[in-house]
Design a protein around this motif. Structure first.
Motif, PDB file in Angstrom:
ATOM      1  N   GLU A   1       0.834  -1.206   0.000  1.00 39.64           N
ATOM      2  CA  GLU A   1       0.000   0.000   0.000  1.00 39.64           C
ATOM      3  C   GLU A   1       0.869   1.256   0.000  1.00 39.64           C
ATOM      4  O   GLU A   1       0.501   2.283  -0.553  1.00 39.64           O
ATOM      5  N   VAL A   2       2.042   1.166   0.618  1.00 42.10           N
ATOM      6  CA  VAL A   2       2.916   2.328   0.759  1.00 42.10           C
ATOM      7  C   VAL A   2       3.948   2.411  -0.371  1.00 42.10           C
ATOM      8  O   VAL A   2       4.210   3.493  -0.892  1.00 42.10           O
ATOM      9  N   ILE A   3       4.544   1.290  -0.766  1.00 43.00           N
ATOM     10  CA  ILE A   3       5.619   1.341  -1.771  1.00 43.00           C
ATOM     11  C   ILE A   3       5.234   0.714  -3.098  1.00 43.00           C
ATOM     12  O   ILE A   3       6.041   0.679  -4.016  1.00 43.00           O
ATOM     13  N   GLY A   4       4.015   0.220  -3.219  1.00 37.33           N
ATOM     14  CA  GLY A   4       3.610  -0.469  -4.440  1.00 37.33           C
ATOM     15  C   GLY A   4       3.243   0.480  -5.562  1.00 37.33           C
ATOM     16  O   GLY A   4       3.217   1.693  -5.412  1.00 37.33           O
ATOM     17  N   GLY A   5       2.965  -0.106  -6.683  1.00 34.25           N
ATOM     18  CA  GLY A   5       2.589   0.668  -7.858  1.00 34.25           C
ATOM     19  C   GLY A   5       3.706   0.660  -8.877  1.00 34.25           C
ATOM     20  O   GLY A   5       4.758   0.071  -8.681  1.00 34.25           O
ATOM     21  N   LYS A   6       3.458   1.342  -9.966  1.00 34.45           N
ATOM     22  CA  LYS A   6       4.412   1.364 -11.072  1.00 34.45           C
ATOM     23  C   LYS A   6       5.617   2.254 -10.785  1.00 34.45           C
ATOM     24  O   LYS A   6       6.739   1.915 -11.161  1.00 34.45           O
TER      25      LYS A   6
ATOM     26  N   GLU B   1       6.057  11.373   0.489  1.00 37.15           N
ATOM     27  CA  GLU B   1       6.308  12.303   1.595  1.00 37.15           C
ATOM     28  C   GLU B   1       5.255  12.118   2.685  1.00 37.15           C
ATOM     29  O   GLU B   1       5.576  12.044   3.872  1.00 37.15           O
ATOM     30  N   ARG B   2       3.992  12.035   2.287  1.00 34.72           N
ATOM     31  CA  ARG B   2       2.887  11.838   3.236  1.00 34.72           C
ATOM     32  C   ARG B   2       3.078  10.558   4.055  1.00 34.72           C
ATOM     33  O   ARG B   2       2.790  10.528   5.250  1.00 34.72           O
ATOM     34  N   ASP B   3       3.591   9.508   3.412  1.00 31.62           N
ATOM     35  CA  ASP B   3       3.775   8.223   4.085  1.00 31.62           C
ATOM     36  C   ASP B   3       5.101   8.119   4.842  1.00 31.62           C
ATOM     37  O   ASP B   3       5.433   7.054   5.372  1.00 31.62           O
ATOM     38  N   GLY B   4       5.853   9.213   4.884  1.00 33.92           N
ATOM     39  CA  GLY B   4       7.080   9.245   5.675  1.00 33.92           C
ATOM     40  C   GLY B   4       8.261   8.539   5.039  1.00 33.92           C
ATOM     41  O   GLY B   4       9.189   8.127   5.733  1.00 33.92           O
TER      42      GLY B   4
ATOM     43  N   VAL C   1      14.015  22.650  -4.959  1.00 38.69           N
ATOM     44  CA  VAL C   1      13.421  21.633  -4.088  1.00 38.69           C
ATOM     45  C   VAL C   1      14.237  20.368  -4.238  1.00 38.69           C
ATOM     46  O   VAL C   1      14.557  19.947  -5.350  1.00 38.69           O
ATOM     47  N   GLU C   2      14.582  19.759  -3.105  1.00 36.69           N
ATOM     48  CA  GLU C   2      15.345  18.509  -3.111  1.00 36.69           C
ATOM     49  C   GLU C   2      14.566  17.427  -2.381  1.00 36.69           C
ATOM     50  O   GLU C   2      13.839  17.707  -1.428  1.00 36.69           O
ATOM     51  N   TYR C   3      14.758  16.209  -2.843  1.00 36.30           N
ATOM     52  CA  TYR C   3      14.100  15.056  -2.240  1.00 36.30           C
ATOM     53  C   TYR C   3      15.168  14.073  -1.781  1.00 36.30           C
ATOM     54  O   TYR C   3      16.160  13.840  -2.473  1.00 36.30           O
ATOM     55  N   SER C   4      14.932  13.505  -0.603  1.00 33.92           N
ATOM     56  CA  SER C   4      15.837  12.490  -0.082  1.00 33.92           C
ATOM     57  C   SER C   4      15.024  11.459   0.694  1.00 33.92           C
ATOM     58  O   SER C   4      13.850  11.665   1.001  1.00 33.92           O
ATOM     59  N   LEU C   5      15.665  10.346   0.984  1.00 36.79           N
ATOM     60  CA  LEU C   5      15.004   9.265   1.705  1.00 36.79           C
ATOM     61  C   LEU C   5      15.026   9.505   3.204  1.00 36.79           C
ATOM     62  O   LEU C   5      15.977  10.085   3.734  1.00 36.79           O
ATOM     63  N   THR C   6      13.999   9.055   3.878  1.00 33.20           N
ATOM     64  CA  THR C   6      13.978   9.060   5.342  1.00 33.20           C
ATOM     65  C   THR C   6      14.687   7.796   5.826  1.00 33.20           C
ATOM     66  O   THR C   6      14.965   6.890   5.041  1.00 33.20           O
ATOM     67  N   ASP C   7      14.952   7.720   7.118  1.00 34.44           N
ATOM     68  CA  ASP C   7      15.544   6.498   7.674  1.00 34.44           C
ATOM     69  C   ASP C   7      14.630   5.295   7.437  1.00 34.44           C
ATOM     70  O   ASP C   7      15.089   4.191   7.175  1.00 34.44           O
ATOM     71  N   LYS C   8      13.329   5.555   7.507  1.00 32.70           N
ATOM     72  CA  LYS C   8      12.342   4.491   7.270  1.00 32.70           C
ATOM     73  C   LYS C   8      12.512   3.896   5.878  1.00 32.70           C
ATOM     74  O   LYS C   8      12.531   2.676   5.706  1.00 32.70           O
TER      75      LYS C   8
END
Length: 118
Positions: A21-26, A65-68, A82-89
């Motif tokens: 639900e969080v990481i799935g999809g194309k 982002e919403r899912d952390g 604007v920059e994007y990076s991964l969270t520890d999660k």
């Protein structure tokens, strides 16, 4: 063999379902995989995934982002940056994505075309 792992008898209470639900999809796995190597600007992500539209990329990044799973950092400069990076999660998924990439290389990309026609 019985393990301590949870068995998915109930679709709504399944760890695989919850994860997908969080990481799935194309696109989400591809976006996350591209961010494994470090922080990227929106345009850099778009260049690395040329078949995704900017609209869909924006939507997917907002959901991540919403899912952390993704951190969005906006700088107060002109032009805007604007920059994007991964969270520890999401960094904890590194080994999962490595295994998926290894499996894809071994089973899908390195096989002769005749093997796929079984």
């Amino acid at each position: 063999m019985v393990t301590k792992d949870r068995i998915c008898n109930d679709f709504n209470d399944c760890p695989i379902t919850a994860t997908m639900e969080v990481i799935g999809g194309k696109w989400k796995p591809v976006i996350l995989y591209n961010l494994l190597s470090g922080t990227r600007r929106f345009g850099e992500i778009a260049i690395r995934i040329p078949s995704i539209s900017r609209k869909v990329l924006t939507e997917q990044l907002k959901e991540l982002e919403r899912d952390g799973l993704v951190i969005r950092k906006q700088y107060q400069e002109i032009p805007p940056r604007v920059e994007y990076s991964l969270t520890d999660k999401s960094k904890s998924l590194t080994s999962v994505f490595k295994e998926i990439a290894d499996w894809g290389n071994e089973n899908l990309l390195s096989k002769p075309a005749l093997d796929n026609k079984l």
